[in-house]
Design a protein around this motif. Structure first.
Motif, PDB file in Angstrom:
ATOM      1  N   PRO A 181       0.809  -1.231   0.000  1.00 55.64           N
ATOM      2  CA  PRO A 181       0.000   0.000   0.000  1.00 55.64           C
ATOM      3  C   PRO A 181       0.840   1.279   0.000  1.00 55.64           C
ATOM      4  O   PRO A 181       0.442   2.281  -0.603  1.00 55.64           O
ATOM      5  CB  PRO A 181      -0.826  -0.105   1.283  1.00 55.64           C
ATOM      6  CG  PRO A 181      -0.849  -1.553   1.619  1.00 55.64           C
ATOM      7  CD  PRO A 181       0.457  -2.094   1.113  1.00 55.64           C
ATOM      8  N   VAL A 182       1.985   1.243   0.631  1.00 49.23           N
ATOM      9  CA  VAL A 182       2.875   2.414   0.655  1.00 49.23           C
ATOM     10  C   VAL A 182       3.369   2.707  -0.761  1.00 49.23           C
ATOM     11  O   VAL A 182       3.371   3.859  -1.209  1.00 49.23           O
ATOM     12  CB  VAL A 182       4.070   2.195   1.608  1.00 49.23           C
ATOM     13  CG1 VAL A 182       5.066   3.335   1.524  1.00 49.23           C
ATOM     14  CG2 VAL A 182       3.590   2.002   3.032  1.00 49.23           C
ATOM     15  N   LEU A 183       3.761   1.662  -1.476  1.00 49.76           N
ATOM     16  CA  LEU A 183       4.237   1.838  -2.846  1.00 49.76           C
ATOM     17  C   LEU A 183       3.113   2.313  -3.751  1.00 49.76           C
ATOM     18  O   LEU A 183       3.317   3.196  -4.594  1.00 49.76           O
ATOM     19  CB  LEU A 183       4.837   0.530  -3.363  1.00 49.76           C
ATOM     20  CG  LEU A 183       6.052   0.006  -2.603  1.00 49.76           C
ATOM     21  CD1 LEU A 183       6.506  -1.333  -3.165  1.00 49.76           C
ATOM     22  CD2 LEU A 183       7.195   1.004  -2.617  1.00 49.76           C
ATOM     23  N   HIS A 195       2.041   1.838  -9.297  1.00 50.22           N
ATOM     24  CA  HIS A 195       0.846   1.010  -9.442  1.00 50.22           C
ATOM     25  C   HIS A 195       1.098  -0.282 -10.195  1.00 50.22           C
ATOM     26  O   HIS A 195       0.186  -1.083 -10.355  1.00 50.22           O
ATOM     27  CB  HIS A 195      -0.241   1.810 -10.137  1.00 50.22           C
ATOM     28  CG  HIS A 195      -0.667   3.002  -9.337  1.00 50.22           C
ATOM     29  ND1 HIS A 195      -1.775   3.733  -9.647  1.00 50.22           N
ATOM     30  CD2 HIS A 195      -0.145   3.595  -8.237  1.00 50.22           C
ATOM     31  CE1 HIS A 195      -1.916   4.717  -8.782  1.00 50.22           C
ATOM     32  NE2 HIS A 195      -0.922   4.659  -7.926  1.00 50.22           N
ATOM     33  N   CYS A 196       2.293  -0.507 -10.635  1.00 50.40           N
ATOM     34  CA  CYS A 196       2.578  -1.710 -11.431  1.00 50.40           C
ATOM     35  C   CYS A 196       3.441  -2.688 -10.633  1.00 50.40           C
ATOM     36  O   CYS A 196       4.472  -3.145 -11.099  1.00 50.40           O
ATOM     37  CB  CYS A 196       3.245  -1.332 -12.743  1.00 50.40           C
ATOM     38  SG  CYS A 196       4.753  -0.370 -12.541  1.00 50.40           S
ATOM     39  N   LEU A 197       2.995  -3.016  -9.435  1.00 50.62           N
ATOM     40  CA  LEU A 197       3.794  -3.877  -8.557  1.00 50.62           C
ATOM     41  C   LEU A 197       3.972  -5.275  -9.120  1.00 50.62           C
ATOM     42  O   LEU A 197       4.942  -5.953  -8.794  1.00 50.62           O
ATOM     43  CB  LEU A 197       3.164  -3.938  -7.167  1.00 50.62           C
ATOM     44  CG  LEU A 197       3.034  -2.602  -6.436  1.00 50.62           C
ATOM     45  CD1 LEU A 197       2.410  -2.811  -5.069  1.00 50.62           C
ATOM     46  CD2 LEU A 197       4.363  -1.896  -6.332  1.00 50.62           C
ATOM     47  N   GLY A 198       3.066  -5.718  -9.956  1.00 53.20           N
ATOM     48  CA  GLY A 198       3.163  -7.061 -10.510  1.00 53.20           C
ATOM     49  C   GLY A 198       3.771  -7.109 -11.892  1.00 53.20           C
ATOM     50  O   GLY A 198       3.906  -8.180 -12.470  1.00 53.20           O
ATOM     51  N   CYS A 199       4.163  -5.974 -12.441  1.00 51.19           N
ATOM     52  CA  CYS A 199       4.703  -5.965 -13.802  1.00 51.19           C
ATOM     53  C   CYS A 199       6.127  -6.536 -13.821  1.00 51.19           C
ATOM     54  O   CYS A 199       6.798  -6.589 -12.795  1.00 51.19           O
ATOM     55  CB  CYS A 199       4.658  -4.561 -14.394  1.00 51.19           C
ATOM     56  SG  CYS A 199       5.897  -3.431 -13.761  1.00 51.19           S
ATOM     57  N   SER A 216      12.238   9.999   0.861  1.00 50.67           N
ATOM     58  CA  SER A 216      10.891  10.096   1.425  1.00 50.67           C
ATOM     59  C   SER A 216      10.185   8.750   1.378  1.00 50.67           C
ATOM     60  O   SER A 216       9.499   8.351   2.328  1.00 50.67           O
ATOM     61  CB  SER A 216      10.050  11.124   0.663  1.00 50.67           C
ATOM     62  OG  SER A 216      10.607  12.394   0.800  1.00 50.67           O
ATOM     63  N   LEU A 217      10.371   8.049   0.282  1.00 50.36           N
ATOM     64  CA  LEU A 217       9.754   6.729   0.140  1.00 50.36           C
ATOM     65  C   LEU A 217      10.317   5.750   1.166  1.00 50.36           C
ATOM     66  O   LEU A 217       9.564   4.986   1.783  1.00 50.36           O
ATOM     67  CB  LEU A 217       9.956   6.194  -1.279  1.00 50.36           C
ATOM     68  CG  LEU A 217       9.335   4.852  -1.590  1.00 50.36           C
ATOM     69  CD1 LEU A 217       7.827   4.871  -1.361  1.00 50.36           C
ATOM     70  CD2 LEU A 217       9.645   4.441  -3.038  1.00 50.36           C
ATOM     71  N   MET A 218      11.621   5.784   1.374  1.00 53.37           N
ATOM     72  CA  MET A 218      12.241   4.906   2.385  1.00 53.37           C
ATOM     73  C   MET A 218      11.704   5.209   3.770  1.00 53.37           C
ATOM     74  O   MET A 218      11.449   4.286   4.569  1.00 53.37           O
ATOM     75  CB  MET A 218      13.766   5.031   2.353  1.00 53.37           C
ATOM     76  CG  MET A 218      14.414   4.424   1.104  1.00 53.37           C
ATOM     77  SD  MET A 218      14.052   2.672   0.850  1.00 53.37           S
ATOM     78  CE  MET A 218      14.821   1.932   2.284  1.00 53.37           C
TER      79      MET A 218
END
Length: 63
Positions: A22-24, A30-34, A55-57
């Motif tokens: 969810p954070v990503l 949005h392409c976590l499965g690509c 910031s993401l880390m």
């Protein structure tokens, strides 16, 4: 939680710590499965998506 680094691939991160998804997604990845998610590092993906890696880390570490 597993020790996550910006050099890990998104696939490795999700296998080690699925609750990071969810954070990503919130960050715009949005392409976590690509196929790219299995090959590129979190730092590379952040750069491609125009996301500040530091910031993401911090957001990932808060999970």
């Amino acid at each position: 939680m597993a020790n996550i680094s910006k050099d890990m691939t998104i696939g490795e991160i999700l296998r080690a710590c699925p609750q990071v998804a969810p954070v990503l997604m919130e960050a715009g990845m949005h392409c976590l499965g690509c196929p790219s998610a299995q090959a590129e590092s979190l730092a590379e993906a952040a750069m491609v998506h125009g996301i500040d890696i530091d910031s993401l880390m911090k957001a990932i570490e808060a999970v």
